[in-house]
Design a protein around this motif. Structure first.
Motif, PDB file in Angstrom:
ATOM      1  N   SER A   1     -14.736  -2.351   5.022  1.00 56.03           N
ATOM      2  CA  SER A   1     -14.245  -3.248   6.625  1.00 56.03           C
ATOM      3  C   SER A   1     -14.523  -4.774   5.940  1.00 56.03           C
ATOM      4  O   SER A   1     -15.850  -5.288   6.164  1.00 56.03           O
ATOM      5  CB  SER A   1     -14.265  -2.391   7.507  1.00 56.03           C
ATOM      6  N   GLY A   2     -13.441  -5.487   7.132  1.00 62.28           N
ATOM      7  CA  GLY A   2     -13.583  -7.708   7.474  1.00 62.28           C
ATOM      8  C   GLY A   2     -13.806  -7.668   6.016  1.00 62.28           C
ATOM      9  O   GLY A   2     -14.575  -8.667   5.732  1.00 62.28           O
ATOM     10  N   LYS A   3     -13.405  -8.253   5.063  1.00 61.41           N
ATOM     11  CA  LYS A   3     -13.448  -7.988   3.734  1.00 61.41           C
ATOM     12  C   LYS A   3     -12.448  -8.562   3.777  1.00 61.41           C
ATOM     13  O   LYS A   3     -11.108  -8.604   4.534  1.00 61.41           O
ATOM     14  CB  LYS A   3     -13.474  -7.392   2.996  1.00 61.41           C
ATOM     15  N   SER A   4     -12.648 -10.442   2.329  1.00 60.05           N
ATOM     16  CA  SER A   4     -11.011 -11.060   2.896  1.00 60.05           C
ATOM     17  C   SER A   4     -11.005 -11.674   1.520  1.00 60.05           C
ATOM     18  O   SER A   4     -12.889 -11.163  -0.148  1.00 60.05           O
ATOM     19  CB  SER A   4     -11.717 -12.324   3.683  1.00 60.05           C
TER      20      SER A   4
ATOM     21  N   MET B   1     -10.846  -4.845  -8.833  1.00 61.05           N
ATOM     22  CA  MET B   1     -11.678  -3.669  -8.882  1.00 61.05           C
ATOM     23  C   MET B   1     -11.100  -2.448  -8.817  1.00 61.05           C
ATOM     24  O   MET B   1     -11.892  -1.302  -9.459  1.00 61.05           O
ATOM     25  CB  MET B   1     -10.899  -3.356  -6.539  1.00 61.05           C
ATOM     26  N   LEU B   2      -9.127  -2.012  -8.505  1.00 63.58           N
ATOM     27  CA  LEU B   2      -8.836  -0.850  -9.297  1.00 63.58           C
ATOM     28  C   LEU B   2      -8.814  -0.886 -10.572  1.00 63.58           C
ATOM     29  O   LEU B   2      -8.916  -1.922 -11.255  1.00 63.58           O
ATOM     30  CB  LEU B   2      -7.623  -0.747  -9.041  1.00 63.58           C
ATOM     31  N   SER B   3      -9.312  -0.146 -11.518  1.00 58.76           N
ATOM     32  CA  SER B   3      -9.781  -0.298 -13.104  1.00 58.76           C
ATOM     33  C   SER B   3      -8.747   1.039 -13.452  1.00 58.76           C
ATOM     34  O   SER B   3      -8.977   2.636 -13.275  1.00 58.76           O
ATOM     35  CB  SER B   3     -10.702   0.192 -13.323  1.00 58.76           C
ATOM     36  N   VAL B   4      -7.138   0.966 -14.475  1.00 60.91           N
ATOM     37  CA  VAL B   4      -7.151   2.266 -14.912  1.00 60.91           C
ATOM     38  C   VAL B   4      -7.587   2.099 -16.504  1.00 60.91           C
ATOM     39  O   VAL B   4      -7.164   1.104 -17.129  1.00 60.91           O
ATOM     40  CB  VAL B   4      -5.781   1.957 -14.727  1.00 60.91           C
ATOM     41  N   ASN B   5      -8.658   2.888 -17.039  1.00 59.82           N
ATOM     42  CA  ASN B   5      -8.023   2.979 -18.572  1.00 59.82           C
ATOM     43  C   ASN B   5      -8.976   1.708 -18.955  1.00 59.82           C
ATOM     44  O   ASN B   5      -8.862   1.069 -20.427  1.00 59.82           O
ATOM     45  CB  ASN B   5      -7.062   3.075 -19.583  1.00 59.82           C
ATOM     46  N   GLY B   6      -9.804   0.909 -17.911  1.00 62.44           N
ATOM     47  CA  GLY B   6     -10.693   0.138 -18.192  1.00 62.44           C
ATOM     48  C   GLY B   6     -10.279  -1.763 -17.817  1.00 62.44           C
ATOM     49  O   GLY B   6     -10.241  -2.673 -18.042  1.00 62.44           O
ATOM     50  N   THR B   7      -8.538  -1.149 -17.703  1.00 67.72           N
ATOM     51  CA  THR B   7      -7.538  -2.552 -17.153  1.00 67.72           C
ATOM     52  C   THR B   7      -8.153  -2.778 -16.035  1.00 67.72           C
ATOM     53  O   THR B   7      -7.592  -1.592 -14.664  1.00 67.72           O
ATOM     54  CB  THR B   7      -5.637  -2.675 -17.615  1.00 67.72           C
ATOM     55  N   LYS B   8      -8.393  -3.987 -15.763  1.00 65.71           N
ATOM     56  CA  LYS B   8      -8.697  -4.125 -14.359  1.00 65.71           C
ATOM     57  C   LYS B   8      -7.405  -5.021 -13.438  1.00 65.71           C
ATOM     58  O   LYS B   8      -6.588  -5.860 -13.526  1.00 65.71           O
ATOM     59  CB  LYS B   8      -9.991  -5.015 -13.751  1.00 65.71           C
ATOM     60  N   VAL B   9      -8.012  -4.606 -12.441  1.00 66.40           N
ATOM     61  CA  VAL B   9      -6.538  -5.325 -10.998  1.00 66.40           C
ATOM     62  C   VAL B   9      -7.934  -5.724  -9.970  1.00 66.40           C
ATOM     63  O   VAL B   9      -7.945  -4.872  -9.017  1.00 66.40           O
ATOM     64  CB  VAL B   9      -5.445  -3.765 -10.749  1.00 66.40           C
ATOM     65  N   LYS B  10      -7.020  -7.201  -9.975  1.00 68.61           N
ATOM     66  CA  LYS B  10      -6.369  -7.794  -8.206  1.00 68.61           C
ATOM     67  C   LYS B  10      -6.452  -7.183  -7.103  1.00 68.61           C
ATOM     68  O   LYS B  10      -5.727  -6.807  -7.373  1.00 68.61           O
ATOM     69  CB  LYS B  10      -7.075  -9.646  -8.818  1.00 68.61           C
ATOM     70  N   MET B  11      -7.606  -7.286  -6.045  1.00 67.16           N
ATOM     71  CA  MET B  11      -7.075  -6.073  -5.091  1.00 67.16           C
ATOM     72  C   MET B  11      -6.826  -7.309  -3.523  1.00 67.16           C
ATOM     73  O   MET B  11      -7.933  -7.881  -3.742  1.00 67.16           O
ATOM     74  CB  MET B  11      -7.148  -5.234  -4.654  1.00 67.16           C
ATOM     75  N   ASP B  12      -6.062  -7.051  -2.750  1.00 68.93           N
ATOM     76  CA  ASP B  12      -6.612  -8.127  -1.600  1.00 68.93           C
ATOM     77  C   ASP B  12      -7.553  -7.013  -1.163  1.00 68.93           C
ATOM     78  O   ASP B  12      -7.270  -5.618  -0.572  1.00 68.93           O
ATOM     79  CB  ASP B  12      -4.983  -8.398  -1.426  1.00 68.93           C
ATOM     80  N   LEU B  13      -8.499  -7.478  -0.811  1.00 65.76           N
ATOM     81  CA  LEU B  13      -9.728  -6.583   0.136  1.00 65.76           C
ATOM     82  C   LEU B  13      -9.634  -6.707   1.492  1.00 65.76           C
ATOM     83  O   LEU B  13      -9.980  -5.788   2.328  1.00 65.76           O
ATOM     84  CB  LEU B  13     -11.386  -7.377   0.506  1.00 65.76           C
ATOM     85  N   ALA B  14      -8.522  -7.328   1.853  1.00 64.48           N
ATOM     86  CA  ALA B  14      -7.855  -7.191   3.656  1.00 64.48           C
ATOM     87  C   ALA B  14      -7.068  -6.593   3.854  1.00 64.48           C
ATOM     88  O   ALA B  14      -6.271  -6.045   4.732  1.00 64.48           O
ATOM     89  CB  ALA B  14      -8.316  -8.963   4.112  1.00 64.48           C
ATOM     90  N   ALA B  15      -6.357  -6.484   3.160  1.00 66.56           N
ATOM     91  CA  ALA B  15      -4.876  -5.042   2.652  1.00 66.56           C
ATOM     92  C   ALA B  15      -5.248  -4.018   3.084  1.00 66.56           C
ATOM     93  O   ALA B  15      -5.856  -3.425   2.923  1.00 66.56           O
ATOM     94  CB  ALA B  15      -4.033  -6.065   1.913  1.00 66.56           C
ATOM     95  N   ASP B  16      -3.793  -3.211   3.764  1.00 69.59           N
ATOM     96  CA  ASP B  16      -3.467  -1.660   3.861  1.00 69.59           C
ATOM     97  C   ASP B  16      -3.085  -1.243   2.717  1.00 69.59           C
ATOM     98  O   ASP B  16      -3.417  -2.360   1.620  1.00 69.59           O
ATOM     99  CB  ASP B  16      -2.519  -2.036   5.010  1.00 69.59           C
TER     100      ASP B  16
END
Length: 468
Positions: free
Chosen positions: A146-149, A154-169
């Motif tokens: 919580s409280g991140k921006s 974060m998400l990794s699928v078979n080594g492929t990383k995905v940028k995630m919005d830390l504040a998003a639902d």
């Protein structure tokens, strides 16, 4: 057994330890003394032991009946409007968790937190079995801290990383993958600073997943083949998993090429009945009926039984080729220690030994009526071992001791004294013979006729053997 490389096919492969597996044929087995757990539909015996094996009829591990094995092919998945297939769509809510119930998803380092799974920093969440031609992995997730921006890988699928919005639902992330054969996909949290929450996982493929399903007993993965009768053959479809051998079906035939016997074995339940009816002295020449009401609790001498036993005369004619004595007073149990012989000297008449015999003194009486003993017995003079059997009751060779017997032809005589009584003398027909290092004295050829064993030294006789 099939799985342990050992079987029971007596005329086939896999019979002995060290051989590769053989097939076990099972028929008419049951437990006695405990409840039959199988008939109760369970896999634990009355003694609480878990039984782990499977036959063509019954899964004893899980306590379930098995039908005839069959298999078929089905297409798993739902076709989408764009022509792709959703192989499966698993999610977790407050009331349902189809991620945990999906056998194709292995939960690794993800903890269920109500309506989502939380994945710790830099940890693998799930391993997922997927078919060939998988194109996309869809994950509904958010940052678990919580409280991140800002954004972060974060998400990794078979080594492929995905940028995630830390504040998003919760947001749906789609990751393209390339899979050309059935394999396993890893879903992980690649971020070392924050946890990640996951609510849903969806697998998209170019085609449906063709899979083979089955039911019933797989004949290639059973521990034994159960039959309904001895004559039923184990089919050729049953092959030992280790060794690849078939069952020879030797036991459906008699004779040398079959079971090695000329008469069919008695059925198990009938054999049990026969043993209970005929074990012991069947059709005896003497019987006595006890009174359960009085004899069970009484420690007094039963005078009626005592009188009848003393008056008893055997109707037996021979024991292993040796004529039985025509007289006798019955056996009287000893209470231990040194005990005088009650047989006395009957002149050594009426018995002639014509075959190999043995005589020991269990119960402080001669085990063979061909031998007449005058003397004292003891159970405290050591032991003698003959052919692997240890004897502890002996006749004491004293001044008045006499053991008489008669042979119809020349025979070898063996006398076993205490194992510690080496280099000692015993008289046979007045001639001294000396025991060897084991306490044994022998006469290689004892002539036909009447014979007497008497004291040489003070030693103790445990065994007499006569052989041709």
């Amino acid at each position: 057994m099939m799985s342990s490389k050992q079987g029971t096919d007596a005329r086939g492969s896999g019979t002995f330890s060290g051989e590769k597996g053989g097939v076990i044929k099972s028929w008419n087995n049951f437990y006695t003394g405990n409840k039959n757990w199988a008939s109760e539909g369970g896999s634990t015996s009355a003694s609480g032991r878990k039984l782990n094996f499977i036959t063509n009829k019954y899964d004893y591990t899980n306590g379930t009946e098995l039908g005839e094995y069959r298999e078929w092919t089905e297409t798993i998945g739902t076709q989408n409007t764009d022509g792709t297939w959703t192989i499966y769509d698993s999610e977790v809510t407050d009331t349902e968790d189809t991620i945990a119930t999906n056998s194709l998803i292995a939960i690794e380092d993800a903890a269920k937190k109500g309506s989502y799974y939380q994945v710790s920093k830099s940890k693998t969440a799930f391993y997922i079995d997927v078919p060939a031609n998988v194109q996309k992995v869809v994950v509904k997730a958010k940052c678990g801290s919580s409280g991140k921006s800002g954004t972060a890988d974060m998400l990794s699928v078979n080594g492929t990383k995905v940028k995630m919005d830390l504040a998003a639902d919760y947001t749906v992330y789609t990751v393209d993958v390339s899979v050309t054969s059935a394999s396993t996909i890893e879903i992980a949290n690649a971020n070392s600073s924050n946890s990640m929450n996951i609510k849903e996982i969806k697998i998209i493929a170019a085609t449906g997943w063709e899979t083979t399903l089955s039911e019933g007993a797989d004949l290639k993965n059973i521990d034994a083949y159960e039959v309904d009768s001895r004559s039923e053959q184990v089919p050729a479809a049953v092959i030992a998993k280790s060794g690849g051998t078939l069952y020879s079906n030797f036991d459906v035939a008699l004779g040398d090429s079959g079971m090695g016997i000329s008469i069919a074995p008695t059925a198990p339940l009938l054999a049990k009945t026969n043993v209970m009816a005929y074990a012991g002295r069947h059709a005896s020449d003497y019987a006595f009926t006890f009174s359960n009401a009085t004899d069970d609790e009484s420690y007094a001498l039963n005078e009626t039984l005592n009188t009848e036993l003393k008056a008893y005369k055997t109707s037996m004619t021979k024991i292993q080729g040796t004529a039985a004595s025509s007289s006798g007073t019955g056996d009287t149990p000893s209470t231990g220690g040194d005990t005088p012989s009650t047989g006395g000297d009957n002149g050594n008449t009426g018995t002639e030994i014509s075959a190999s015999v043995e005589c020991v003194f269990t119960g402080k009486v001669p085990s063979n009526s061909a031998f007449t003993v005058t003397g004292n017995y003891s159970d405290s003079k050591g032991t003698a071992t003959v052919n692997g059997t240890a004897y502890s009751i002996c006749v004491k060779m004293e001044k008045a001791t006499s053991i008489k017997f008669t042979t119809s032809e020349a025979m070898k005589l063996t006398l076993a004294f205490a194992s510690t009584e080496s280099g000692k003398k015993v008289k046979i027909d007045g001639t001294d013979y000396t025991t060897d290092s084991s306490g044994v004295a022998t006469v290689a050829s004892l002539s036909a006729g009447s014979h007497e064993i008497t004291k040489g030294d003070s030693i103790n006789l445990f065994y007499i053997g006569l052989s041709k």
